[in-house]
Design an enzyme around this catalytic site. Structure first.
Site, PDB file in Angstrom:
ATOM      1  N   LYS A  47       0.816  -1.208   0.000  1.00  0.00           N
ATOM      2  CA  LYS A  47       0.000   0.000   0.000  1.00  0.00           C
ATOM      3  C   LYS A  47       0.855   1.266   0.000  1.00  0.00           C
ATOM      4  CE  LYS A  47      -4.002  -2.093   2.325  1.00  0.00           C
ATOM      5  NZ  LYS A  47      -4.963  -1.933   1.234  1.00  0.00           N
ATOM      6  N   LYS A 105      15.288  -6.641   3.771  1.00  0.00           N
ATOM      7  CA  LYS A 105      15.645  -5.674   4.815  1.00  0.00           C
ATOM      8  C   LYS A 105      17.029  -5.917   5.420  1.00  0.00           C
ATOM      9  CE  LYS A 105      11.002  -4.257   6.225  1.00  0.00           C
ATOM     10  NZ  LYS A 105      10.134  -3.951   7.373  1.00  0.00           N
ATOM     11  N   ASP A 108      11.293   1.875  10.620  1.00  0.00           N
ATOM     12  CA  ASP A 108      10.311   0.969  11.218  1.00  0.00           C
ATOM     13  C   ASP A 108      10.190   1.148  12.729  1.00  0.00           C
ATOM     14  OD1 ASP A 108       9.261  -0.341   9.030  1.00  0.00           O
ATOM     15  OD2 ASP A 108      10.728  -1.965   9.071  1.00  0.00           O
ATOM     16  N   ALA A 149      10.828 -13.279  13.927  1.00  0.00           N
ATOM     17  CA  ALA A 149      12.216 -12.894  14.210  1.00  0.00           C
ATOM     18  C   ALA A 149      12.910 -12.411  12.942  1.00  0.00           C
ATOM     19  CB  ALA A 149      12.966 -14.077  14.823  1.00  0.00           C
TER      20      ALA A 149
END
Length: 274
Positions: free
Chosen positions: A17, A68, A105, A128
């Protein structure tokens, strides 16, 4: 002249989104720029970032699963994110157009619960991965008490507890929950197309908060179960919008118009783009 643009990368990426969020803010501010979603396979990540570095119109990208952690190997890390959170979710152009990797984040996660006192409170974290790293980092900064990580590989959870200096336990998923004031799902369980996250929430305290970072669907089975128990809930749009706001300013040099958050949430919930 090509318009400046930013994007979100991941694999898969069609569910994201982020283009709607950033597009909404660009429209409200009248900024002539684009924001896109681009699928990047894991083995193409390095080449992709190298190509984008040569594109003067590219302002940066948000990074989602599964990149990431891997992205740290391909961009500079002047803020020492590798040694703290251990994952990045944003790349932008810094001084002299140099790439910078960072993580929005952690701040995005805390934004909707920052007015509550988490010092010494017990927390349960499911998952995790890269998002869990940012959330555990945030929990360490607000002085959370014992943290229980539920993960298919408990050893990975135990390593994260040690990395962030948190006391607690790493248990296999599924496992019976301990008592806690906050439960956070950082995994993809419960996301559309993924297996559900089926937990017995009865051990949670009556004033506990259940926070699911999954946003497709917006009301996950976990949040529905929490609401049925009368617990406070935080949905995935809260963290998504919070972390996006920080990235937007890095990309486009303007603060997003957060006074329109209610309208934005309405669009996100309905899937409308305009």
């Amino acid at each position: 002249m090509t318009k400046p643009y930013a994007e979100v990368i991941g694999d898969p990426i069609s569910h994201s989104k982020s283009p709607l969020i950033h597009g909404f803010w660009l429209e409200k501010l009248g900024i002539e720029a684009d924001y896109r979603a681009t699928r990047v396979a894991p083995d193409a990540l390095g080449a992709f970032l190298a190509e984008r570095q040569r594109d003067p119109a590219w302002r940066g990208c948000n990074i989602t699963v599964p990149h990431k952690v891997a992205a740290l190997d391909h961009v500079p890390d002047p803020g020492g994110i590798r040694g703290s959170i251990g994952a990045i979710n944003t790349v932008f152009r810094g001084e002299n157009d140099a790439f910078v990797g960072t993580n929005t984040d952690a701040a995005g996660f805390l934004s909707p619960i920052a007015d509550l006192d988490w010092a010494g409170k017990s927390v349960i974290v499911v998952g995790a991965g890269g998002a869990a790293r940012a959330i555990l980092f945030a929990l360490s900064r607000v002085g959370a008490g014992r943290v229980t990580i539920l993960n298919r590989t408990p050893l990975k959870g135990a390593a994260l507890l040690a990395q962030f200096g948190l006391k607690g336990d790493a248990l296999p998923l599924p496992a019976r929950l301990p008592a806690a004031a906050l439960l956070v799902n950082t995994s993809a369980l419960g996301m559309t197309g993924q297996p559900p996250l089926d937990l017995d929430l009865s051990p949670l305290s009556d004033d506990a908060v259940v926070y699911d970072i999954v946003y497709a669907p917006l009301v996950t089975p976990l949040l529905a179960a929490a609401a049925a128990r009368g617990l406070d809930t935080v949905d995935g749009l809260e963290m998504l919008i919070g972390q996006a706001a920080l990235a937007f300013e890095l990309f486009f040099g303007a603060a997003p118009p957060r006074e329109h958050d209610d309208e934005l949430r309405s669009r996100l919930a309905s899937g409308r783009t305009a």
